[in-house]
Scaffold this active site. Structure first.
Site, mmCIF file in Angstrom:
data_model
loop_
_atom_site.group_PDB
_atom_site.id
_atom_site.type_symbol
_atom_site.label_atom_id
_atom_site.label_comp_id
_atom_site.label_asym_id
_atom_site.label_seq_id
_atom_site.Cartn_x
_atom_site.Cartn_y
_atom_site.Cartn_z
ATOM 1 N N HIS A 38 0.865 -1.181 0.000
ATOM 2 C CA HIS A 38 0.000 0.000 0.000
ATOM 3 C C HIS A 38 0.898 1.226 0.000
ATOM 4 C CE1 HIS A 38 -3.392 2.577 0.662
ATOM 5 N NE2 HIS A 38 -2.905 3.013 1.805
ATOM 6 N N LYS A 72 1.168 5.468 6.709
ATOM 7 C CA LYS A 72 -0.144 4.956 7.101
ATOM 8 C C LYS A 72 -1.246 5.614 6.280
ATOM 9 C CE LYS A 72 -1.321 8.098 10.890
ATOM 10 N NZ LYS A 72 -1.668 8.192 12.338
ATOM 11 N N SER A 73 -2.401 4.996 6.262
ATOM 12 C CA SER A 73 -3.525 5.489 5.481
ATOM 13 C C SER A 73 -3.911 6.896 5.926
ATOM 14 C CB SER A 73 -4.718 4.538 5.630
ATOM 15 O OG SER A 73 -5.814 4.994 4.878
ATOM 16 N N ILE A 78 -2.195 9.721 5.483
ATOM 17 C CA ILE A 78 -1.115 10.633 5.841
ATOM 18 C C ILE A 78 -0.731 11.558 4.684
ATOM 19 C CG2 ILE A 78 0.888 9.236 5.179
ATOM 20 C CD1 ILE A 78 2.075 10.024 7.989
ATOM 21 N N LYS A 118 0.037 10.275 1.090
ATOM 22 C CA LYS A 118 0.907 9.682 0.063
ATOM 23 C C LYS A 118 0.459 10.076 -1.340
ATOM 24 C CE LYS A 118 0.107 5.494 1.507
ATOM 25 N NZ LYS A 118 -0.734 5.846 2.657
ATOM 26 N N ASP A 178 -1.759 3.961 -4.648
ATOM 27 C CA ASP A 178 -2.546 3.146 -3.723
ATOM 28 C C ASP A 178 -1.996 1.732 -3.572
ATOM 29 O OD1 ASP A 178 -4.621 2.773 -1.871
ATOM 30 O OD2 ASP A 178 -5.807 1.718 -3.375
ATOM 31 N N ARG A 236 18.439 15.481 13.339
ATOM 32 C CA ARG A 236 18.540 16.821 12.753
ATOM 33 C C ARG A 236 19.604 16.894 11.666
ATOM 34 N NH1 ARG A 236 16.419 20.860 16.090
ATOM 35 N NH2 ARG A 236 16.965 22.275 14.380
#
Length: 317
Positions: free
Chosen positions: A141, A157-158, A160, A162, A180, A244
């Protein structure tokens, strides 16, 4: 994974110049590994050399050897090889398979095929086809894009962002491969290739817009059917504890292939697409031996060391 001989004939039979001579009842036998074998030693009696579930290729040397044997001995030798579980026999160079080969193979339900190609040409072409067909694969995914000539897999994750990041990259002039669902295949021990899942093509699902056709909106140059993976980016929620300097280089393993991984924290006001584009440019610099973060850290350490030495030389009051 495996490839039935029947599928090989239907899909690649014409390209490989193949026809069935004997053993049609065994066409459901399968090839498990893409490496082909020439069973010269096995026909001479050294069966330990034989690997089951492979295609056995008989060129001029193997066929000539069988014709030098007493017919009964030749049939026994072929029967021993056929009984070891081989996928099929293939006689190359357009030669007619001899009866001492076809008869015991027929009895053991092992297909005998004939190819018009020369031995080396057939082995090369069949190996290439089998390697492609038997390549390990999986679905992930995420999104796959080409940025600065690099194939970049975007994970996270779904919800977010992408797809939005991939769409922004396309708008910046880069190319979309898959949205997807990304279908990955390992085509060599160190190379992965990705493409869109079947029937999704160059479409994207963007929240608020629904499904869009990227090729129709941005042109044919905005899409690719398939692309090798060069690096992975993962969109993660902002935590405030990120590296950083970026000295540490992370890796991720997909289908047993190790790829560089860059984690990109996401929060309002940041542009994931710009950061992915910058990560791609930075990766290209690293491939050329230029480690920006490492050089900065070394320069900083050198300056701090000089300051300590200077303080140490100053007279104490």
């Amino acid at each position: 994974m495996s490839v039935p001989i029947r599928e090989l004939l239907e899909t690649a039979g014409a390209a490989l110049g193949l026809r069935v001579v004997a053993g049609r009842r065994g066409l459901d036998r399968s090839v498990v590994v893409p490496r082909l074998q020439q069973p010269g030693l096995a026909l001479a009696g050294y069966l330990a050399q034989l690997h089951a579930d492979r295609m056995q290729v008989l060129g001029n040397s193997e066929v000539s050897y069988l014709t030098t044997l007493d017919p009964a001995r030749a049939r026994a030798a072929v029967a021993a090889v056929a009984g070891s579980g081989v996928a099929c026999f293939v006689v190359t160079n357009g030669a007619a398979p001899p009866a001492v080969l076809t008869e015991p193979a027929e009895a053991a339900n092992v297909p005998v095929l004939a190819s018009t190609l020369r031995t080396a040409e057939f082995i090369r072409a069949a190996t290439t086809w089998l390697e492609d067909r038997l390549a390990p694969e999986t679905h992930l995914h995420g999104d796959l894009v080409e940025v600065q000539g690099l194939g970049i897999l975007i994970l996270g994750k779904s919800g977010i962002g992408k797809s939005e990041a991939a769409l922004d990259l396309v708008a910046r002039g880069h190319r979309l491969v898959a949205d997807d669902v990304v279908h990955l295949r390992r085509i060599s021990p160190v190379v992965l290739r990705g493409r869109a899942a079947e029937r999704l093509g160059h479409h994207m699902e963007v929240r608020g817009l629904g499904v869009i056709d990227v090729e129709a909106l941005f042109g044919t140059l905005a899409t690719l059917d398939e692309r090798q993976l060069d690096m992975v980016t993962e969109l993660v929620e902002w935590s405030g504890g990120e590296d950083r300097l970026g000295i540490a280089e992370e890796q991720v393993v997909l289908l047993e292939v190790e790829l560089p991984l860059v984690r990109i924290p996401v929060r309002p006001g940041r542009s994931p697409a710009m950061l992915i584009e910058t990560a791609a440019r930075n990766h290209l610099l690293r491939l050329r031996g230029r480690q920006s973060a490492l050089r900065f850290a070394e320069a900083l350490d050198h300056e701090l060391a000089e300051r300590r030495e200077k303080r140490a030389r100053e007279p104490r009051s």
